[in-house]
Write a protein that holds these residues in place. Structure first.
Motif, PDB file in Angstrom:
ATOM      1  N   LYS A 108      60.156   4.906   7.316  1.00 31.44           N
ATOM      2  CA  LYS A 108      58.982   5.549   7.913  1.00 31.44           C
ATOM      3  C   LYS A 108      59.070   7.068   7.823  1.00 31.44           C
ATOM      4  O   LYS A 108      58.046   7.762   7.817  1.00 31.44           O
ATOM      5  CB  LYS A 108      58.852   5.119   9.376  1.00 31.44           C
ATOM      6  N   LYS A 109      60.302   7.579   7.768  1.00 26.94           N
ATOM      7  CA  LYS A 109      60.525   9.020   7.670  1.00 26.94           C
ATOM      8  C   LYS A 109      60.540   9.497   6.218  1.00 26.94           C
ATOM      9  O   LYS A 109      60.898  10.637   5.941  1.00 26.94           O
ATOM     10  CB  LYS A 109      61.843   9.395   8.355  1.00 26.94           C
ATOM     11  N   GLY A 110      60.175   8.604   5.290  1.00 32.06           N
ATOM     12  CA  GLY A 110      60.061   9.005   3.894  1.00 32.06           C
ATOM     13  C   GLY A 110      61.232   8.629   3.009  1.00 32.06           C
ATOM     14  O   GLY A 110      61.231   8.944   1.812  1.00 32.06           O
ATOM     15  N   PHE A 111      62.238   7.962   3.544  1.00 32.23           N
ATOM     16  CA  PHE A 111      63.373   7.534   2.733  1.00 32.23           C
ATOM     17  C   PHE A 111      62.964   6.359   1.847  1.00 32.23           C
ATOM     18  O   PHE A 111      62.148   5.519   2.233  1.00 32.23           O
ATOM     19  CB  PHE A 111      64.547   7.099   3.620  1.00 32.23           C
ATOM     20  N   ILE A 112      63.551   6.308   0.653  1.00 30.52           N
ATOM     21  CA  ILE A 112      63.340   5.185  -0.256  1.00 30.52           C
ATOM     22  C   ILE A 112      64.470   4.186  -0.033  1.00 30.52           C
ATOM     23  O   ILE A 112      65.648   4.564  -0.016  1.00 30.52           O
ATOM     24  CB  ILE A 112      63.316   5.656  -1.717  1.00 30.52           C
ATOM     25  N   HIS A 113      64.119   2.918   0.138  1.00 28.77           N
ATOM     26  CA  HIS A 113      65.093   1.897   0.530  1.00 28.77           C
ATOM     27  C   HIS A 113      65.583   1.089  -0.680  1.00 28.77           C
ATOM     28  O   HIS A 113      64.786   0.586  -1.466  1.00 28.77           O
ATOM     29  CB  HIS A 113      64.450   0.951   1.546  1.00 28.77           C
ATOM     30  N   TYR A 114      66.897   1.008  -0.801  1.00 31.56           N
ATOM     31  CA  TYR A 114      67.522   0.111  -1.768  1.00 31.56           C
ATOM     32  C   TYR A 114      68.511  -0.774  -1.019  1.00 31.56           C
ATOM     33  O   TYR A 114      69.270  -0.287  -0.182  1.00 31.56           O
ATOM     34  CB  TYR A 114      68.266   0.882  -2.860  1.00 31.56           C
ATOM     35  N   SER A 115      68.491  -2.043  -1.344  1.00 22.12           N
ATOM     36  CA  SER A 115      69.419  -2.995  -0.732  1.00 22.12           C
ATOM     37  C   SER A 115      70.314  -3.602  -1.807  1.00 22.12           C
ATOM     38  O   SER A 115      69.823  -4.034  -2.852  1.00 22.12           O
ATOM     39  CB  SER A 115      68.639  -4.110  -0.016  1.00 22.12           C
ATOM     40  N   LEU A 116      71.610  -3.614  -1.552  1.00 22.22           N
ATOM     41  CA  LEU A 116      72.516  -4.248  -2.512  1.00 22.22           C
ATOM     42  C   LEU A 116      72.222  -5.744  -2.609  1.00 22.22           C
ATOM     43  O   LEU A 116      72.419  -6.350  -3.663  1.00 22.22           O
ATOM     44  CB  LEU A 116      73.974  -4.010  -2.105  1.00 22.22           C
ATOM     45  N   SER A 117      71.731  -6.311  -1.513  1.00 25.84           N
ATOM     46  CA  SER A 117      71.379  -7.742  -1.539  1.00 25.84           C
ATOM     47  C   SER A 117      70.227  -8.018  -2.506  1.00 25.84           C
ATOM     48  O   SER A 117      70.145  -9.096  -3.097  1.00 25.84           O
ATOM     49  CB  SER A 117      70.980  -8.216  -0.136  1.00 25.84           C
ATOM     50  N   ASP A 118      69.348  -7.022  -2.685  1.00 24.75           N
ATOM     51  CA  ASP A 118      68.234  -7.214  -3.616  1.00 24.75           C
ATOM     52  C   ASP A 118      68.744  -7.377  -5.048  1.00 24.75           C
ATOM     53  O   ASP A 118      68.126  -8.075  -5.860  1.00 24.75           O
ATOM     54  CB  ASP A 118      67.277  -6.026  -3.550  1.00 24.75           C
ATOM     55  N   GLU A 119      69.871  -6.710  -5.345  1.00 24.76           N
ATOM     56  CA  GLU A 119      70.462  -6.881  -6.675  1.00 24.76           C
ATOM     57  C   GLU A 119      70.927  -8.319  -6.866  1.00 24.76           C
ATOM     58  O   GLU A 119      70.801  -8.892  -7.955  1.00 24.76           O
ATOM     59  CB  GLU A 119      71.641  -5.916  -6.860  1.00 24.76           C
ATOM     60  N   ILE A 120      71.462  -8.908  -5.796  1.00 33.20           N
ATOM     61  CA  ILE A 120      71.883 -10.312  -5.866  1.00 33.20           C
ATOM     62  C   ILE A 120      70.656 -11.217  -5.969  1.00 33.20           C
ATOM     63  O   ILE A 120      70.644 -12.193  -6.732  1.00 33.20           O
ATOM     64  CB  ILE A 120      72.727 -10.694  -4.628  1.00 33.20           C
ATOM     65  N   ARG A 121      69.602 -10.880  -5.224  1.00 29.81           N
ATOM     66  CA  ARG A 121      68.366 -11.680  -5.263  1.00 29.81           C
ATOM     67  C   ARG A 121      67.760 -11.685  -6.666  1.00 29.81           C
ATOM     68  O   ARG A 121      67.255 -12.707  -7.133  1.00 29.81           O
ATOM     69  CB  ARG A 121      67.363 -11.149  -4.246  1.00 29.81           C
ATOM     70  N   GLU A 122      67.792 -10.513  -7.314  1.00 31.10           N
ATOM     71  CA  GLU A 122      67.276 -10.443  -8.685  1.00 31.10           C
ATOM     72  C   GLU A 122      68.057 -11.373  -9.602  1.00 31.10           C
ATOM     73  O   GLU A 122      67.478 -12.071 -10.441  1.00 31.10           O
ATOM     74  CB  GLU A 122      67.371  -9.004  -9.196  1.00 31.10           C
ATOM     75  N   GLU A 123      69.383 -11.380  -9.440  1.00 29.46           N
ATOM     76  CA  GLU A 123      70.221 -12.259 -10.265  1.00 29.46           C
ATOM     77  C   GLU A 123      69.956 -13.727  -9.933  1.00 29.46           C
ATOM     78  O   GLU A 123      69.894 -14.585 -10.828  1.00 29.46           O
ATOM     79  CB  GLU A 123      71.697 -11.923 -10.032  1.00 29.46           C
ATOM     80  N   ALA A 124      69.756 -14.024  -8.632  1.00 32.12           N
ATOM     81  CA  ALA A 124      69.469 -15.399  -8.211  1.00 32.12           C
ATOM     82  C   ALA A 124      68.140 -15.871  -8.799  1.00 32.12           C
ATOM     83  O   ALA A 124      68.019 -17.027  -9.237  1.00 32.12           O
ATOM     84  CB  ALA A 124      69.429 -15.480  -6.687  1.00 32.12           C
ATOM     85  N   ALA A 125      67.157 -14.977  -8.835  1.00 32.07           N
ATOM     86  CA  ALA A 125      65.852 -15.332  -9.405  1.00 32.07           C
ATOM     87  C   ALA A 125      65.973 -15.652 -10.890  1.00 32.07           C
ATOM     88  O   ALA A 125      65.348 -16.598 -11.392  1.00 32.07           O
ATOM     89  CB  ALA A 125      64.861 -14.186  -9.181  1.00 32.07           C
TER      90      ALA A 125
END
Length: 352
Positions: free
Chosen positions: A22-39
């Motif tokens: 909300k304060k303008g930070f861009i969010h990256y999650s390491l779990s999303d990298e795993i989700r991409e691989e799972a997909a």
């Protein structure tokens, strides 16, 4: 600014990350990298499957692989930042292995924070949010958290990651209180990572570099800025006399010079030097250069040096060396004018 957020089940880490977004930070999650691989593998997205796949990726490609993937994306953003002339801040979540922290710590503006809370409170919050996949009993919560505290280097070591955090945010009361702590954290980190103001010399040399972009002789795009009491008096750049053709349009006008030691050098005489043009601009405007400082691309030639002396210049600051500046150095030393060169490298250009 890169802020890594780690923490156990329902500690409030996701709330902190959402507040930063909300304060303008861009969010990256390491779990999303795993989700991409799972997909890609068509694996069902469950917490257990993500843990298993994450451990597999770490074992195969190294324990820091997920952080490396995220940093590549951030570096791509940084390239776009330069083009757009804007700075971005990032929050990174799902950091569960010490090697991931070490990869992220290579970035100078990275700070890892751990969000902590009493396990009994965390279990109450789990029951309140009732999210699919969350532990349903207190014993199940303990067992699942134990799974994330392996001593295997290739698996999740959340307990070790928490100990590596530089800052601890204790989530003790309300969500509003946690937000207030996060806001203070942002302010503190902004102060820590704020770029220092450039010195006056760096400031005026950077202006000189911009002035030099107007030069019309590609052998030496030199500029000159003359300053007194932190105020710019005049500027000059390499260029032909007014009304005459420029080197960039019709080519150079070389003349060979034979020196006393028998050596020869080629000089383009079509253009007027940056220092000379700056002095001419001051003369046209009736501006005195007495007790001023000259900021130059490189050490002035002997002719420019003599003119600077007679204009009353009391200090000369140069970005680089000039390969035939020995006479200039001797002259300035004789008359007591400090000659300061920021980069001891000799300026290079064609037919030097």
């Amino acid at each position: 600014m890169l802020i890594g957020v780690t923490g156990k089940y329902a500690s409030g880490k996701d709330s902190v990350a959402e507040y930063l977004v909300k304060k303008g930070f861009i969010h990256y999650s390491l779990s999303d990298e795993i989700r991409e691989e799972a997909a890609k593998r068509k694996i069902t997205i469950t917490r257990e499957n993500l843990i298993h796949l994450g451990n597999e990726l770490r074992e195969k490609f190294g324990s820091g692989i997920l952080a490396e993937k995220v940093l590549l994306k951030i570096q791509g953003d940084a390239f776009q930042e330069k083009s757009a002339q804007q700075e971005r801040n990032y929050v990174i979540t799902s950091i569960r292995n010490p090697e991931e922290v070490k990869v992220l710590q290579k970035e100078k503006n990275f700070t890892l924070i751990a969000v902590t809370a009493n396990i009994k409170k965390r279990f109450q919050w789990l029951q309140q949010r009732s999210r699919e996949g969350d532990p349903k009993t207190f014993q199940e919560l303990v067992e699942k958290e134990n799974q994330e505290q392996s001593n295997d280097p290739g698996k999740q070591q959340l307990h070790t990651v928490e100990r590596m955090a530089k800052i601890i945010l204790k989530n003790e009361q309300t969500l509003e209180e946690l937000y207030q702590k996060t806001e203070k954290l942002i302010d503190d980190l902004k102060k820590k990572f704020r770029k220092p103001r450039p010195s006056w010399d760096v400031y005026f040399l950077s202006i000189m570099q911009q002035v030099a972009q107007r030069a019309t002789c590609d052998r030496g795009k030199a500029g000159c800025v003359i300053v007194r009491e932190k105020q710019i008096l005049c500027t000059g750049y390499v260029g032909s006399a007014a009304g005459l053709a420029h080197c960039d349009d019709v080519g150079h006008q070389f003349k060979k010079m034979v020196h006393e030691d028998g050596s020869e050098s080629s000089h383009c005489v079509r253009t007027i030097h940056a220092e000379q043009n700056a002095i001419c601009q001051a003369a046209k405007q009736g501006i005195s250069l007495q007790k001023a400082t000259a900021y130059c691309r490189m050490e002035p030639c002997i002719v420019c040096a003599r003119l600077l002396v007679n204009c009353g210049i009391v200090r000369v600051v140069c970005e680089k060396r000039y390969h035939r500046a020995q006479e200039t150095r001797e002259l300035f030393k004789a008359v007591g004018i400090p000659l300061e060169v920021v980069n001891d490298e000799v300026e290079k250009y064609g037919k030097q």
